[in-house]
Design a protein around this motif. Structure first.
Motif, PDB file in Angstrom:
ATOM      1  N   ALA A  91      40.822 -17.543   9.328  1.00 34.79           N
ATOM      2  CA  ALA A  91      42.028 -17.068  10.028  1.00 34.79           C
ATOM      3  C   ALA A  91      41.634 -16.542  11.413  1.00 34.79           C
ATOM      4  CB  ALA A  91      42.729 -15.986   9.210  1.00 34.79           C
ATOM      5  N   SER A  94      40.675 -19.587  13.693  1.00 30.58           N
ATOM      6  CA  SER A  94      41.750 -20.405  14.273  1.00 30.58           C
ATOM      7  C   SER A  94      42.573 -19.589  15.269  1.00 30.58           C
ATOM      8  CB  SER A  94      42.620 -21.118  13.230  1.00 30.58           C
ATOM      9  OG  SER A  94      42.988 -20.262  12.231  1.00 30.58           O
ATOM     10  N   ALA A  95      42.667 -18.265  15.054  1.00 31.24           N
ATOM     11  CA  ALA A  95      43.327 -17.416  16.064  1.00 31.24           C
ATOM     12  C   ALA A  95      42.542 -17.488  17.382  1.00 31.24           C
ATOM     13  CB  ALA A  95      43.396 -15.982  15.575  1.00 31.24           C
ATOM     14  N   TRP A 152      55.323 -22.476  13.601  1.00 30.72           N
ATOM     15  CA  TRP A 152      54.053 -21.950  14.121  1.00 30.72           C
ATOM     16  C   TRP A 152      53.357 -23.020  14.965  1.00 30.72           C
ATOM     17  CZ3 TRP A 152      50.995 -19.534   9.396  1.00 30.72           C
ATOM     18  CH2 TRP A 152      51.770 -18.538   8.793  1.00 30.72           C
ATOM     19  N   TYR A 159      45.559 -24.530  12.362  1.00 27.85           N
ATOM     20  CA  TYR A 159      46.130 -23.172  12.467  1.00 27.85           C
ATOM     21  C   TYR A 159      47.057 -22.854  11.292  1.00 27.85           C
ATOM     22  CZ  TYR A 159      48.245 -18.940  14.242  1.00 27.85           C
ATOM     23  OH  TYR A 159      48.668 -17.634  14.349  1.00 27.85           O
ATOM     24  N   THR A 162      45.062 -22.522   7.848  1.00 30.45           N
ATOM     25  CA  THR A 162      44.186 -21.355   7.669  1.00 30.45           C
ATOM     26  C   THR A 162      44.978 -20.043   7.764  1.00 30.45           C
ATOM     27  OG1 THR A 162      43.649 -21.443  10.003  1.00 30.45           O
ATOM     28  CG2 THR A 162      42.096 -22.481   8.514  1.00 30.45           C
ATOM     29  N   MET A 163      45.890 -19.978   8.727  1.00 30.65           N
ATOM     30  CA  MET A 163      46.669 -18.740   8.865  1.00 30.65           C
ATOM     31  C   MET A 163      47.646 -18.611   7.692  1.00 30.65           C
ATOM     32  SD  MET A 163      46.640 -16.108  10.788  1.00 30.65           S
ATOM     33  CE  MET A 163      45.884 -16.544  12.334  1.00 30.65           C
ATOM     34  N   TYR A 166      45.777 -17.256   4.739  1.00 24.06           N
ATOM     35  CA  TYR A 166      45.537 -15.813   4.914  1.00 24.06           C
ATOM     36  C   TYR A 166      46.833 -15.019   4.670  1.00 24.06           C
ATOM     37  CZ  TYR A 166      44.520 -11.309   7.004  1.00 24.06           C
ATOM     38  OH  TYR A 166      44.384  -9.951   7.184  1.00 24.06           O
ATOM     39  N   CYS A 167      47.936 -15.506   5.263  1.00 24.23           N
ATOM     40  CA  CYS A 167      49.207 -14.777   5.145  1.00 24.23           C
ATOM     41  C   CYS A 167      49.661 -14.665   3.698  1.00 24.23           C
ATOM     42  CB  CYS A 167      50.311 -15.473   5.946  1.00 24.23           C
ATOM     43  SG  CYS A 167      50.064 -15.311   7.701  1.00 24.23           S
ATOM     44  N   VAL A 205      49.095 -11.664  15.968  1.00 27.72           N
ATOM     45  CA  VAL A 205      47.715 -12.049  16.234  1.00 27.72           C
ATOM     46  C   VAL A 205      47.421 -11.550  17.649  1.00 27.72           C
ATOM     47  CG1 VAL A 205      46.063 -13.928  16.148  1.00 27.72           C
ATOM     48  CG2 VAL A 205      48.217 -14.157  14.920  1.00 27.72           C
ATOM     49  N   ILE A 293      44.248  -9.416  13.547  1.00 32.92           N
ATOM     50  CA  ILE A 293      45.457  -9.977  12.931  1.00 32.92           C
ATOM     51  C   ILE A 293      46.126  -8.846  12.163  1.00 32.92           C
ATOM     52  CG2 ILE A 293      46.400 -11.735  11.389  1.00 32.92           C
ATOM     53  CD1 ILE A 293      43.810 -13.349  11.802  1.00 32.92           C
ATOM     54  N   SER A 295      49.267  -7.664   9.885  1.00 29.67           N
ATOM     55  CA  SER A 295      50.334  -8.189   9.037  1.00 29.67           C
ATOM     56  C   SER A 295      51.251  -7.025   8.682  1.00 29.67           C
ATOM     57  CB  SER A 295      49.707  -8.805   7.776  1.00 29.67           C
ATOM     58  OG  SER A 295      50.706  -9.360   6.964  1.00 29.67           O
TER      59      SER A 295
END
Ligand code: OGA
Ligand code: NI
Length: 353
Positions: A91, A94-95, A152, A159, A162-163, A166-167, A205, A293, A295
């Motif tokens: 994550a 890719s950010a 997104w 992106y 992977t994000m 994570y989310c 992010v 990141i 959340s």
């Protein structure tokens, strides 16, 4: 400029992204609010979430630690949270790749509309606020994932995957934290779990490029989060919290693999002020880019958060007005956060408390 949509005037103009060798005047923070380059480091309460599932006695001890941390600091960090290191690393990477893209690519997401579900920006409100901050960000809604992921960025090409991974893992973790926090308030683990399950998850992010004069600018001004709770993953130190014991800014050290948790404004309201939403800020450095990141987990957009009846009494009457996430967005739309006005203060029945 109408303040909602950005014209090409401001695109690509941000000092942070240009790598300027100096800090432009509009980023300079008043002397009294500047950061130290050698801050004290805070001892952060670290909670081993693996212990929550090791039987009632062990769980009770952990819940006690959660309660102490939420009362004293409004902040703690979690180890053994169950999210694999590769998920965290991918994550963050890719950010990082997203922010390396040319400005023209990122500007496709540029917007000052605080109600927008996906937006990219280079300060709090680009070009509108008096003091700008040395930060670039991408914000997007993340729950329910299937509703939002299509909006997104798909560059870098992994992106979304992977994000997204994570989310969804962080969303599950937010439920465990919510349960632990309401249990620690004595109102039981399921007190608001259904509303939180169906609630909002907003991902910010953040990218803080190296700053030529880190002693005169900030990445983010002092603020508390407008969530119920925020889970933060950071690539390197830079986060500072206001230490309530001695009213000093202290740096949060990096603990590899750990996640940081902030109590947000809406849990302060739920707890009738027993738990404080922690004030924090972000400082800068001159040699490396820092990525974080955040959340943010809240109830549904228009769902009002009020104080738990069980935590009000004649001696301890309710201290907060109820409000929703949408109320916060409206506040944000009409206020300049750099001027120090805070959402939580607008909710207090008696502003002096
Ligand atoms: C935020 C925040 C901290 C950081 O996005 O609200 O506080 O370390 N971020 O970037
Ligand atoms: Ni924050």
């Amino acid at each position: 400029m109408d303040g909602k949509s950005l014209s090409s005037f401001s695109m690509g103009k941000s000092a942070q992204e240009k790598g300027l060798p100096y800090v432009p005047e509009c980023y300079v923070i008043p002397t009294s609010q500047r950061a130290s380059l050698t801050p004290d480091v805070v001892t952060v309460p670290t909670i081993d979430f693996g212990r929550l599932k090791k039987g009632p006695d062990e769980r009770a001890l952990v819940i006690g630690d959660v309660r102490t941390a939420c009362r004293q600091l409004g902040f703690f960090q979690i180890e053994n949270h169950g999210i694999r290191q590769t998920v965290l690393d991918e994550a963050l990477s890719s950010a990082t790749e997203f922010f390396k893209l040319p400005v023209s690519e990122k500007a496709k997401f540029m917007s000052n509309d605080v109600h927008g579900p996906v937006r990219y920006g280079t300060s709090l409100k680009d070009g509108l606020d008096k003091i700008q901050f040395w930060r670039v960000f991408l914000k997007h809604y993340a729950h329910p994932l299937a509703d939002w992921i299509k909006y997104w960025p798909n560059n870098p090409c992994n992106y979304r995957e992977t994000m997204g991974k994570y989310c969804s893992e962080v969303k599950k973790l937010s439920m465990e934290i919510t349960e632990a926090i309401t249990e620690s308030l004595g109102i039981g683990p399921t007190y608001i779990s259904k509303k939180m399950e169906d609630g909002m998850q907003v991902i910010t992010v953040n990218c803080y490029p190296p700053c030529p004069n880190p002693e005169i600018a900030l990445g983010l001004p002092p603020h508390s989060d407008y969530s119920c709770l925020t889970i933060l993953l950071q690539s390197s130190p830079g986060l500072e919290i206001m230490h309530t014991g001695d009213n000093k800014w202290k740096q949060v050290p990096q603990l590899h693999g750990a996640l940081q948790v902030h109590v947000g404004d809406h849990f302060e309201v739920l707890s009738n002020g027993l738990y404080k939403s922690g004030v924090h800020r972000v400082t800068l450095n001159s040699d490396r880019t820092r990525i974080s990141i955040a959340s943010l987990h809240s109830l549904g957009l228009e769902e009002k958060m009020g104080t738990a009846n069980e935590l009000e009494s004649e001696e301890n009457p309710g201290r907060y007005k109820e409000s929703s996430f949408k109320d916060f967005l409206n506040f944000l739309d009409n206020n300049d956060l750099a001027e120090g006005k805070t959402f939580i203060n607008t909710l207090k029945v008696d502003e002096n408390k």
